[in-house]
Each structure stands twice: as C-alpha cells, then as structure tokens.
Motif scaffolding. Structure first.
Motif, mmCIF file in Angstrom:
data_model
loop_
_atom_site.group_PDB
_atom_site.id
_atom_site.type_symbol
_atom_site.label_atom_id
_atom_site.label_comp_id
_atom_site.label_asym_id
_atom_site.label_seq_id
_atom_site.Cartn_x
_atom_site.Cartn_y
_atom_site.Cartn_z
ATOM 1 N N THR A 306 0.852 -1.183 0.000
ATOM 2 C CA THR A 306 0.000 0.000 0.000
ATOM 3 C C THR A 306 0.891 1.236 0.000
ATOM 4 O OG1 THR A 306 -1.739 -1.143 1.221
ATOM 5 C CG2 THR A 306 -1.804 1.268 1.208
ATOM 6 N N PHE A 307 0.695 2.107 -0.984
ATOM 7 C CA PHE A 307 1.566 3.251 -1.175
ATOM 8 C C PHE A 307 0.881 4.531 -0.721
ATOM 9 C CE2 PHE A 307 2.890 0.028 -4.120
ATOM 10 C CZ PHE A 307 4.279 0.138 -4.177
ATOM 11 N N PRO A 308 1.665 5.533 -0.347
ATOM 12 C CA PRO A 308 1.056 6.845 -0.047
ATOM 13 C C PRO A 308 0.628 7.528 -1.342
ATOM 14 C CG PRO A 308 3.458 6.983 0.037
ATOM 15 C CD PRO A 308 3.124 5.528 -0.160
ATOM 16 N N GLY A 309 -0.200 8.528 -1.224
ATOM 17 C CA GLY A 309 -0.570 9.298 -2.400
ATOM 18 C C GLY A 309 -1.898 8.904 -3.012
ATOM 19 N N LYS A 310 -2.077 9.301 -4.254
ATOM 20 C CA LYS A 310 -3.355 9.171 -4.947
ATOM 21 C C LYS A 310 -3.712 7.734 -5.284
ATOM 22 C CE LYS A 310 -5.834 11.160 -8.904
ATOM 23 N NZ LYS A 310 -5.717 12.064 -10.083
ATOM 24 N N TYR A 311 -2.699 6.889 -5.526
ATOM 25 C CA TYR A 311 -2.954 5.508 -5.945
ATOM 26 C C TYR A 311 -2.298 4.534 -4.963
ATOM 27 C CZ TYR A 311 -3.992 8.042 -10.243
ATOM 28 O OH TYR A 311 -4.499 8.933 -11.157
ATOM 29 N N PRO A 312 -2.945 4.280 -3.839
ATOM 30 C CA PRO A 312 -2.337 3.388 -2.831
ATOM 31 C C PRO A 312 -2.145 1.959 -3.323
ATOM 32 C CG PRO A 312 -4.607 3.918 -2.258
ATOM 33 C CD PRO A 312 -4.244 4.805 -3.395
ATOM 34 N N LYS A 313 -3.028 1.502 -4.228
ATOM 35 C CA LYS A 313 -2.903 0.170 -4.811
ATOM 36 C C LYS A 313 -2.636 0.297 -6.309
ATOM 37 C CE LYS A 313 -3.408 -2.616 -1.324
ATOM 38 N NZ LYS A 313 -2.326 -3.558 -0.933
ATOM 39 N N LYS A 314 -1.694 -0.489 -6.791
ATOM 40 C CA LYS A 314 -1.279 -0.395 -8.184
ATOM 41 C C LYS A 314 -1.911 -1.497 -9.026
ATOM 42 C CE LYS A 314 1.442 2.785 -6.595
ATOM 43 N NZ LYS A 314 1.040 4.206 -6.682
ATOM 44 N N GLN A 315 -2.232 -1.159 -10.271
ATOM 45 C CA GLN A 315 -2.663 -2.162 -11.240
ATOM 46 C C GLN A 315 -1.410 -2.685 -11.938
ATOM 47 O OE1 GLN A 315 -5.656 -0.501 -13.882
ATOM 48 N NE2 GLN A 315 -6.581 0.673 -12.205
ATOM 49 N N VAL A 316 -1.091 -3.942 -11.708
ATOM 50 C CA VAL A 316 0.174 -4.512 -12.173
ATOM 51 C C VAL A 316 -0.088 -5.520 -13.287
ATOM 52 C CG1 VAL A 316 2.252 -5.785 -11.521
ATOM 53 C CG2 VAL A 316 1.175 -4.214 -9.881
ATOM 54 N N THR A 317 0.671 -5.403 -14.367
ATOM 55 C CA THR A 317 0.626 -6.353 -15.478
ATOM 56 C C THR A 317 2.013 -6.940 -15.683
ATOM 57 O OG1 THR A 317 -1.139 -5.138 -16.597
ATOM 58 C CG2 THR A 317 0.168 -6.658 -17.940
ATOM 59 N N VAL A 318 2.081 -8.267 -15.805
ATOM 60 C CA VAL A 318 3.338 -8.959 -16.100
ATOM 61 C C VAL A 318 3.228 -9.588 -17.475
ATOM 62 C CG1 VAL A 318 4.901 -10.830 -15.441
ATOM 63 C CG2 VAL A 318 3.804 -9.430 -13.665
ATOM 64 N N VAL A 319 4.194 -9.310 -18.343
ATOM 65 C CA VAL A 319 4.228 -9.885 -19.684
ATOM 66 C C VAL A 319 5.416 -10.846 -19.759
ATOM 67 C CG1 VAL A 319 4.533 -9.418 -22.141
ATOM 68 C CG2 VAL A 319 3.141 -7.877 -20.740
ATOM 69 N N GLU A 320 5.140 -12.098 -20.140
ATOM 70 C CA GLU A 320 6.170 -13.151 -20.186
ATOM 71 C C GLU A 320 6.139 -13.828 -21.558
ATOM 72 O OE1 GLU A 320 8.885 -15.927 -20.004
ATOM 73 O OE2 GLU A 320 8.719 -14.367 -18.446
ATOM 74 N N SER A 321 7.325 -14.015 -22.148
ATOM 75 C CA SER A 321 7.402 -14.580 -23.502
ATOM 76 C C SER A 321 7.160 -16.086 -23.532
ATOM 77 C CB SER A 321 8.764 -14.265 -24.121
ATOM 78 O OG SER A 321 9.809 -14.838 -23.357
ATOM 79 N N HIS A 322 7.377 -16.780 -22.423
ATOM 80 C CA HIS A 322 7.133 -18.218 -22.373
ATOM 81 C C HIS A 322 5.655 -18.500 -22.086
ATOM 82 C CE1 HIS A 322 11.524 -18.039 -21.709
ATOM 83 N NE2 HIS A 322 11.536 -19.206 -22.316
ATOM 84 N N ASP A 323 5.305 -19.788 -22.107
ATOM 85 C CA ASP A 323 3.899 -20.145 -21.887
ATOM 86 C C ASP A 323 3.540 -20.214 -20.412
ATOM 87 O OD1 ASP A 323 5.256 -22.403 -21.153
ATOM 88 O OD2 ASP A 323 4.152 -23.782 -22.458
ATOM 89 N N THR A 324 4.498 -19.895 -19.548
ATOM 90 C CA THR A 324 4.252 -19.929 -18.114
ATOM 91 C C THR A 324 5.227 -19.009 -17.410
ATOM 92 O OG1 THR A 324 4.206 -21.354 -16.148
ATOM 93 C CG2 THR A 324 5.812 -21.876 -17.850
ATOM 94 N N LEU A 325 4.887 -18.611 -16.195
ATOM 95 C CA LEU A 325 5.840 -17.892 -15.362
ATOM 96 C C LEU A 325 6.940 -18.847 -14.911
ATOM 97 C CD1 LEU A 325 3.363 -15.916 -13.049
ATOM 98 C CD2 LEU A 325 4.559 -15.042 -15.065
ATOM 99 N N LEU A 326 8.068 -18.298 -14.494
ATOM 100 C CA LEU A 326 9.161 -19.104 -13.928
ATOM 101 C C LEU A 326 9.455 -20.308 -14.814
ATOM 102 C CD1 LEU A 326 7.881 -19.078 -10.233
ATOM 103 C CD2 LEU A 326 9.431 -17.447 -11.302
#
Length: 562
Positions: A306-326
């Motif tokens: 949780t962050f200070p300021g106008k946007y305490p919660k962030k919308q996060v996107t992860v882009v991965e070139s493989h068919d799975t994470l890790l």
C-alpha cells in the motif's frame, strides 16, 4: 591535474576522504561535482544505445534540471544541455555523442574540482597522488621488490558482485595472498534487497558494503578493466598495467533497467532508486516485462503493498514470452506463482507474449506485443528480462593467444566444472556467476557458491593439488533446480523460511531466506563468522606464507606500473 583526479576516483579511500572534504561546504553542493564526474565515466563506458539515452537523461535530471536532487550550482550550461538533448531526441546516440552534449558542463565541473583538489592536497599534506612505482601491486623491478619465492601470490578479481565479493572476502584474510579487486563501483551491492529498496525505501538498508571494508590487506581499484596481456598475466586498468598470478572474472551481467547498476557512488545509486520509488508512488498502472524470478518477486512486492498518495494500490501487469511464469522451474512451482499473483494479488499475467517494439509518443511509450496488443497507459515500466553477460573484456583482449574463443555465442564465458575458464593453454584463469555458461538459476546465491569453489581451487593450486569440480568435497553444486531443492536444515533457518514463504512462496527457499539479511550480515556469512546461516559450502583452510612453496611466474623486465 586530470590524472590526479582520476587517481582519486579510482581509490576508495581517497574518494571517500575527498568527498567528505567537499561536503564540508554544503551550501555549494561541491560533492555533487564529484558524483557528476563518476556518472560521466559510467556514460563513456556504456555501449548499448538504449542505455546511453536513459543515462544521458538521468544525468540531466539528477544534476542539471531545475529540481535536480544533486544539483550543480556552479555551471552555466543547463539550458544548452536541455536544448541539445531535446534536439537529438529522435537520434540514436553513441556514448561519444552523449559525452559531447555534456562536454562544456564537464569542463566547468573539472575546473571546480581541480581547484578543490589542490586545496585538499595541501590540507591533507599529500605530496603527490601519483602511485608509487614500488607499491605492492606494481610488480616493479626495483631493488626493494620481494624475491619471487617470498612475495605474496597475486590474485586479480574483476567485478565486485557476489562472486568477486566472496573470493575477495575469503582470500584477502590469508597472508599468502595479495588481492586486487577491480570494480566499476566503490561497493558490493546486496541485490536481494533491491526490490525491497525500490518499493519500501524506508524499511531498507543502504544495500552496499564498501569494497575496502573487506579487502583490507590488498587493493581496490575503481575503474574499467580494459585489456588482458602478457601471456594472460596482466590487466590494463585506468592506463596502468597490473600483473597477477590468478585471475577471477566475476563481471556479472546487467538488465536494461534499474534492477542492476554500475553506479560508482552509493549516493548516486540511492538517488536513482529514490527516483524510481517516487515514480512508482505516483503511478496508477505498472508494467513488468519478464515473468522470471525477479519479475515475479517485483510484481508480488508492488501488488501486495500500500503506497502513499493518490494511488495506494497499483494495477500490475506482467508480460512473459514463455507459456508460463518461472519457465525454468517445475510445473508445481509455476502453478503456485501464477495462483499467488493472479488469485491472491490481482496481477494481470500475459504469457506467450514478447515485447517486439517500443514506440514513443506524446502520451508516453507504447509497448507492442507479438500478439499485436499495445501496452500503453502505464505510468511505470520495469524491464526484468534480457540480461547481458559482461564478457567483453575477453572478446577485446589483445593477449596472445587470444581469449575470445572462451566466450560462447550467447556472450557467456565457457568454464570447466572446476570453474577454470576453458582455454587450451591457461589454467590460472577462473570465472563465476552470471557471466559464465554454467546452467543454473542466475542469482546471488548461485554466484556465492561459485565464489567459494573458486577460492578453494585457487588455494588447492597454490598447494599443488588438483582443483575440485564444483559440487564435490564440500563445495555445493550450482543450483540447477532454481525454485526448489536446497533446503536449510537448521531450526532457526526453518523459522525464517516459513516467515518469508508467506509472502514469496514461489522463491528458492535458500535465496528467499537471504532476503531476511542485510549486506553486513551477508559478509559475516561468507567469511564464516556466523553459524546459524545458510551454508555456502566448506571454506578453504587458511594459508600462510611459511608453509607455501608455490612457483609463480616472474614479471618480465618491462613489468612496471605504467
């Protein structure tokens, strides 16, 4: 005087002392001039066009912009630099082009530093800042040079990351060795703390240990190793030639983002990380390119905070070139990571997607995916992929025979199971960590294991014994199962693992546990000064001069400290 300033910039003790002297006059921000010169040296040694542009912008924002954190008060070139940067915003810049934009600024800074260095020299009663020709690392042929039989065995380490830090920490404590550590920065950076430092700077340490706090009997040189020669027994650095008996290539790798750094000064590095944190706090949407270990950890930390300021919660996107994470882990760990990020934290994960182009526009950058999707509207982007091994020194070395055959097509240094560099002639050259072709999860933990193995093998060669294959006789093998496998057995460590895994359950247990420590505690672990810690394998026995009858190659008559 330029050469004298270079001598200050290359010596951690002189650099720290001169910086403290400059900070006595805070109202003129004189120490910032020194940081600017360090940033310019870094810029001149960067060859990647994308990095050059970002480094140029960072130098302007850090030192010259109206709200610069490390402002230079005695320069008159601010507007001209701003105009030149924007006039060339559509050009592909070389490091020479970027340096030319800052040439007049650099000269004004140099004039200021020259005057202050003269005052500093008088205040400290320093007759000269030139190196003595009979210094321990010069290998000169003067009459006061120790005999070959009695002199210390010279170990040259290039790179102050985990492998270099480990080898230097172990061998410098032994009277038989004289360790010379060459690094582009003045400190070892404890990278397990980087993500935490970016997201929660108020809960983090400095993450750095100055090299001269653990290389106490040898020498530390801040600079860029430029050549290897003299039958692979010398390195050229800062226009000086230094001879060695053993070489350790620990040059590591880099990301095209803030996750790794060659910043010389801790202050400059921390100012950069503070800027990243400031950008993150203001961001509403965050894009992370790369769903490996670092990308997943970064996504988890941001999404769960949780962050200070106008946007305490962030919308996060992860882009991965493989068919799975890790992608290098097993299916069980991959499933846990995906479930934790998407179900528990609400992170958007896009697999089978490669970022193929970046387009700049008036509203910010647009990242074009291989599927045709455009990723735009993101306020902060982290690149957690595309590491570059730093093997260029072997590729450009003028040594005869050449050393470029030791580098594979991916830019990694080929090593034997003993971590000796694969070369038909030499067995005194070693490499470890991210820069090698060892199949392992490239983490600081793996690099530390390599450092212990290299230190032991150098000691064994000194004693006339054959080197060990990593993973035998007390050395731990490279962790080829990246996110599971090496479990600590000590009770205290299990407690720490349980605590960590609540938040980062997909991490390698041993590596996750290291995030509980800071850089000073890690130094104690590597030096064997604590027992309730993750094991890195059996350390070598302490060697002393009277017990060693090691043959070393005498320097040629021309082997002077040029």
């Amino acid at each position: 005087m330029i050469s004298l300033i270079q001598n200050v910039l290359s010596d951690p003790k002189l650099l720290t002392s001169f910086e403290a002297y400059l900070r006595c006059d805070d109202k003129h921000y004189l120490a910032n001039n020194l940081l600017f010169m360090e940033a310019m040296s870094q810029l001149r040694h960067e060859n990647d066009a994308k990095n050059i542009e970002s480094m140029l912008h960072r130098i302007y924002e850090t030192f010259l912009a109206p709200k610069a954190k490390l402002k230079l008060n005695d320069v008159t070139t601010r507007q001209q630099v701003y105009d030149d940067i924007h006039a060339l915003s559509w050009c592909i810049l070389s490091n020479e082009d970027a340096a030319e934009i800052l040439k007049e600024t650099e000269q004004q800074v140099l004039d200021t530093l020259t005057t202050k260095l003269e005052d500093f020299t008088r205040a400290k009663n320093l007759n000269t800042l030139h190196p003595s020709p009979s210094s321990a690392d010069s290998c000169s042929t003067h009459s006061d040079t120790p005999s070959i039989k009695d002199r210390k065995i010279r170990v040259m380490i290039i790179g102050g990351g985990f492998t270099g830090f480990t080898v230097a920490s172990i061998l410098d404590r032994m009277p038989v060795f004289h360790v010379t550590l060459i690094d582009t920065k003045d400190s070892f950076e404890y990278t397990p703390g980087i993500v935490k430092r970016i997201v929660h700077p108020d809960r983090s340490s400095t993450m750095r240990v100055r090299h001269d706090t653990y290389v106490k009997n040898g020498k530390v040189i801040i600079g860029y190793a430029e050549d290897i020669g003299n039958d692979a027994h010398s390195v050229r650095v800062n226009d000086k030639t230094i001879f060695f008996d053993y070489l350790v290539m620990a040059t590591g790798s880099s990301y095209t983002s803030e996750l790794k750094s060659t910043d010389v000064s801790s202050i400059y590095r921390l100012s950069g990380l503070d800027q990243v944190n400031s950008e993150l706090v203001k961001a509403k949407r965050v894009l992370i390119v790369g769903g490996g270990l670092v990308g997943c950890e970064l996504a988890a930390e941001i999404a769960s905070s949780t962050f200070p300021g106008k946007y305490p919660k962030k919308q996060v996107t992860v882009v991965e070139s493989h068919d799975t994470l890790l992608s290098r882990s097993d299916r069980s760990q991959q499933s846990k990571a995906l479930s934790y990020l998407t179900d528990d934290l609400g992170v958007e994960v896009v697999c089978n997607e490669r970022i193929i182009d970046i387009m700049d526009g008036g509203t910010g950058s647009r990242y074009i995916g291989s599927s045709g999707r455009e990723y735009n509207g993101y306020d902060k982007v982290f690149i957690a992929t595309g590491t570059r091994p730093h093997s260029g020194l072997l590729l450009k070395a003028t040594n005869d025979p050449l050393l470029d055959t030791c580098v594979d097509g991916w830019g990694h240094i080929r090593v034997k199971p003993t971590l000796q560099i694969e070369h038909w002639k030499y067995d005194h050259l070693f490499a470890g960590g991210d820069v090698t072709n060892v199949i392992e999860e490239k983490t600081g933990y793996a690099a530390t294991l390599a450092g212990v193995c290299i230190a032991r093998n150098i000691c064994r060669l000194v004693k006339g014994k054959p080197p060990l294959r990593q993973g035998t006789k007390g050395t731990l093998p490279a962790p080829d199962k990246p996110l599971h496998g090496i479990m600590a057995t000590q009770g205290q460590q299990k407690d720490k693992l349980k605590s960590v895994k609540k938040h980062l359950r997909f991490l390698n247990p041993s590596w996750a546990a290291l995030k509980r420590y800071d850089e000073k505690q890690y130094l104690q672990m590597v030096q064997g000064e604590t027992s309730s810690t993750p094991t890195f394998g059996r350390l070598p026995r302490r060697l002393t001069l009277p017990n060693i009858q090691h043959h070393v190659t005498a320097p040629s008559p021309a082997a002077v400290f040029n």
